[in-house]
Scaffold this motif. Structure first.
Motif, PDB file in Angstrom:
ATOM      1  N   ASN A 166       0.803  -1.226  -0.035  1.00 39.68           N
ATOM      2  CA  ASN A 166       0.020  -0.144   0.011  1.00 39.68           C
ATOM      3  C   ASN A 166       0.945   1.202  -0.115  1.00 39.68           C
ATOM      4  O   ASN A 166       1.868   1.396   0.930  1.00 39.68           O
ATOM      5  N   ILE A 167       0.680   2.226  -1.072  1.00 47.58           N
ATOM      6  CA  ILE A 167       1.510   3.342  -1.117  1.00 47.58           C
ATOM      7  C   ILE A 167       0.588   4.426  -0.828  1.00 47.58           C
ATOM      8  O   ILE A 167      -0.341   4.744  -1.741  1.00 47.58           O
ATOM      9  N   ASN A 168       0.777   5.208   0.302  1.00 44.44           N
ATOM     10  CA  ASN A 168      -0.065   6.259   0.677  1.00 44.44           C
ATOM     11  C   ASN A 168       0.517   7.550   0.086  1.00 44.44           C
ATOM     12  O   ASN A 168       1.644   7.850   0.469  1.00 44.44           O
ATOM     13  N   LYS A 169      -0.336   8.434  -0.475  1.00 41.28           N
ATOM     14  CA  LYS A 169       0.291   9.852  -0.943  1.00 41.28           C
ATOM     15  C   LYS A 169      -0.665  11.093  -0.469  1.00 41.28           C
ATOM     16  O   LYS A 169      -1.853  10.856  -0.818  1.00 41.28           O
ATOM     17  N   HIS A 180      -2.345   3.377  -3.593  1.00 35.45           N
ATOM     18  CA  HIS A 180      -2.327   2.530  -4.667  1.00 35.45           C
ATOM     19  C   HIS A 180      -2.105   1.304  -3.923  1.00 35.45           C
ATOM     20  O   HIS A 180      -1.256   0.985  -3.085  1.00 35.45           O
ATOM     21  N   SER A 181      -3.060   0.346  -3.982  1.00 30.80           N
ATOM     22  CA  SER A 181      -2.958  -1.060  -3.325  1.00 30.80           C
ATOM     23  C   SER A 181      -2.464  -2.005  -4.219  1.00 30.80           C
ATOM     24  O   SER A 181      -3.350  -2.375  -5.325  1.00 30.80           O
ATOM     25  N   PRO A 211     -11.537 -14.787  -5.007  1.00 33.14           N
ATOM     26  CA  PRO A 211     -12.520 -15.919  -5.238  1.00 33.14           C
ATOM     27  C   PRO A 211     -12.635 -16.210  -6.815  1.00 33.14           C
ATOM     28  O   PRO A 211     -12.704 -17.228  -7.128  1.00 33.14           O
ATOM     29  N   ASP A 212     -12.521 -15.302  -7.667  1.00 36.26           N
ATOM     30  CA  ASP A 212     -12.368 -15.518  -9.108  1.00 36.26           C
ATOM     31  C   ASP A 212     -11.153 -16.007  -9.629  1.00 36.26           C
ATOM     32  O   ASP A 212     -11.187 -16.267 -10.871  1.00 36.26           O
ATOM     33  N   GLY A 213     -10.352 -16.373  -8.895  1.00 36.84           N
ATOM     34  CA  GLY A 213      -9.105 -17.084  -9.465  1.00 36.84           C
ATOM     35  C   GLY A 213      -7.993 -16.240  -9.787  1.00 36.84           C
ATOM     36  O   GLY A 213      -6.902 -16.870 -10.380  1.00 36.84           O
ATOM     37  N   ARG A 214      -7.968 -14.933  -9.713  1.00 31.63           N
ATOM     38  CA  ARG A 214      -6.868 -14.063 -10.099  1.00 31.63           C
ATOM     39  C   ARG A 214      -5.622 -14.532  -9.322  1.00 31.63           C
ATOM     40  O   ARG A 214      -5.798 -14.582  -7.751  1.00 31.63           O
ATOM     41  N   LYS A 215      -4.554 -14.044  -9.685  1.00 34.06           N
ATOM     42  CA  LYS A 215      -3.219 -14.250  -8.716  1.00 34.06           C
ATOM     43  C   LYS A 215      -2.808 -12.826  -8.367  1.00 34.06           C
ATOM     44  O   LYS A 215      -1.868 -12.744  -7.660  1.00 34.06           O
ATOM     45  N   ARG A 216      -3.474 -11.706  -8.954  1.00 36.42           N
ATOM     46  CA  ARG A 216      -2.863 -10.260  -8.522  1.00 36.42           C
ATOM     47  C   ARG A 216      -4.218  -9.292  -8.858  1.00 36.42           C
ATOM     48  O   ARG A 216      -5.051  -9.651  -9.481  1.00 36.42           O
ATOM     49  N   THR A 217      -4.199  -8.227  -7.544  1.00 33.04           N
ATOM     50  CA  THR A 217      -5.298  -7.256  -8.019  1.00 33.04           C
ATOM     51  C   THR A 217      -4.437  -5.797  -7.745  1.00 33.04           C
ATOM     52  O   THR A 217      -3.321  -5.739  -7.404  1.00 33.04           O
ATOM     53  N   TYR A 218      -5.068  -4.773  -8.328  1.00 34.75           N
ATOM     54  CA  TYR A 218      -4.650  -3.458  -7.950  1.00 34.75           C
ATOM     55  C   TYR A 218      -6.045  -2.682  -7.814  1.00 34.75           C
ATOM     56  O   TYR A 218      -7.001  -2.660  -8.530  1.00 34.75           O
ATOM     57  N   THR A 219      -5.812  -1.797  -6.907  1.00 30.37           N
ATOM     58  CA  THR A 219      -7.044  -0.986  -6.581  1.00 30.37           C
ATOM     59  C   THR A 219      -6.615   0.296  -6.316  1.00 30.37           C
ATOM     60  O   THR A 219      -5.307   0.473  -5.713  1.00 30.37           O
ATOM     61  N   ILE A 229       3.641   2.200   2.760  1.00 29.17           N
ATOM     62  CA  ILE A 229       4.500   3.047   2.470  1.00 29.17           C
ATOM     63  C   ILE A 229       3.718   4.356   2.628  1.00 29.17           C
ATOM     64  O   ILE A 229       2.871   4.574   1.904  1.00 29.17           O
ATOM     65  N   ASP A 230       4.195   5.519   3.517  1.00 23.42           N
ATOM     66  CA  ASP A 230       3.368   6.691   3.593  1.00 23.42           C
ATOM     67  C   ASP A 230       4.097   7.768   2.960  1.00 23.42           C
ATOM     68  O   ASP A 230       5.373   7.775   3.029  1.00 23.42           O
ATOM     69  N   GLY A 231       3.609   8.422   1.985  1.00 29.18           N
ATOM     70  CA  GLY A 231       4.120   9.387   1.123  1.00 29.18           C
ATOM     71  C   GLY A 231       4.109  10.781   1.831  1.00 29.18           C
ATOM     72  O   GLY A 231       3.430  11.281   2.815  1.00 29.18           O
TER      73      GLY A 231
END
Length: 378
Positions: free
Chosen positions: A97-100, A110-111, A120-128, A376-378
């Motif tokens: 997690n990158i906080n700005k 940014h996560s 649950p849907d089988g994905r190996k990576r996510t970004y939010t 990480i805190d920006g």
């Protein structure tokens, strides 16, 4: 003349034939007249100390009775502190997690979650991507998942000069199965909190309310009702909470008091808290226990969940240990599954990155899960 001595003197500019004499007396001054004890006026006057002491006592008693009661907080958070000790956020893979902070009122996050098997849907990576804006009376949050094309929103605004709090929750996705729009309004008094909600959930109307009341300074209770129009279900929950002080550090009747700088957590007193909840739709009884052993240092917790109809039950024990720059949480349930989370600051200065290590061992299923994260805190 009754005097001891006298002396004649001539004033300058006066007639020498006329003399003035000054006499010095050594006799004691006459005693003051005795007080009239039989006077009605003197006996009828009230004593100033009696009136002030009576008034002070009445004010102290009134202040003590008012300050003994406090607002119990929202109904949804009645057992939150106790559940955090037994429900750990364990994961596998790598989280970052990158906080700005863009301004005093706006921040973005940014996560990333990489190499996981828990989606649950089988994905190996996510970004939010998350952004939030807040001021003295309002709070706005938005979360976007580019892979799923989903958007989550939260809004809070103080209403009626702070007497109430309005909330709005919106979830939108391409499938539309989890879409919802829920509006809430919170009311709070000196010893109670209430909530009203209305909106759309899982394809139908939903409306409900809850109420949480402090009955005594240590005991509070409340209930919640929620109607879901999609499946014509009525969900009700009841909660009771009781806190027992565990004593303070007293030395010869003097209580030790610590002063904390602004921004530091509030000093928590040693205590034991019992929480009982009942869900009528699931016929589920939940008992939580939290023990503050050392304030802001050592906390213990336990949770027992049981179904009186099927006699199925589950127990979880948890512990939390805090140090100056690190925290350790451990939990074990009745099926011998062990969870642990370790968080530590990578530096002494404020705003330094936080490293977390997560582990979960299920001995009966022979499953192991490990993960680490970085904040990480920006």
């Amino acid at each position: 003349m009754g005097g001891v001595g006298s002396k004649e003197r001539n004033l300058p500019g006066s007639n020498p034939g006329i003399s003035f004499s000054s006499t010095t007396k050594c006799d004691a001054a006459p005693p003051p007249p005795p007080l009239e004890t039989g006077s009605d006026e003197s006996s009828s006057l009230p004593s100033p100390s009696d009136g002030s002491s009576t008034e002070d006592k009445s004010i102290a008693n009134a202040a003590g009775s008012v300050s003994a009661y406090s607002n119990p907080g929202p109904f949804e958070q009645a057992s939150q502190d106790a559940k955090q000790l037994v429900m750990l956020d364990t994961h596998d893979g790598f989280r970052c997690n990158i906080n700005k902070q863009l301004s005093p009122y706006m921040a973005v996050v940014h996560s990333f979650w990489l190499g996981t098997n828990m989606i649950p849907d089988g994905r190996k990576r996510t970004y939010t991507w998350l952004t939030q804006v807040a001021d003295e009376s309002s709070y706005y949050l938005a979360r976007v998942d580019p892979a799923q094309l989903s958007v989550d929103g939260r809004m809070q605004k103080a209403l009626f000069g702070g007497l109430a709090m309005g909330k709005m929750q919106i979830n939108v996705s391409p499938e539309g199965q989890t879409d919802q729009c829920l509006a809430e309004i919170d009311f709070s008094g000196a010893t109670w909190t209430a909530n009203l909600k209305y909106g759309s959930m899982i394809g139908g109307l939903a409306y409900g309310c809850n109420f949480f009341q402090a009955v005594t300074p240590r005991f509070s209770m409340g209930g919640e009702g929620l109607f879901l129009g999609a499946n014509q279900a009525m969900i009700t929950n009841y909660v009771m909470k009781y806190t027992i002080p565990a004593g303070t550090d007293d030395v010869e009747g003097v209580t030790a008091t610590k002063v904390f700088a602004p921004g530091q957590p509030t000093q928590e007193q040693p205590s034991s808290t019992f929480i009982a909840g009942y869900n009528t739709s699931q016929s589920l009884v939940t008992l939580n226990y939290k023990r503050v052993v050392t304030p802001n240092r050592v906390n213990l917790g336990a949770e027992l969940t049981c179904n009186p109809l099927s006699l199925e039950s589950q127990v979880v024990l948890g512990a939390e240990f805090k140090w100056s720059r690190s925290k350790l949480q451990v939990a074990i349930d009745g099926a011998a599954k062990v969870q642990s989370v370790l968080e530590t600051k990578l530096g002494k200065e404020p705003g330094q990155p936080t490293l977390s290590l997560s582990a979960e061992l299920d001995h009966l299923k022979d499953e192991m899960r490990f993960g680490y994260g970085l904040n990480i805190d920006g």
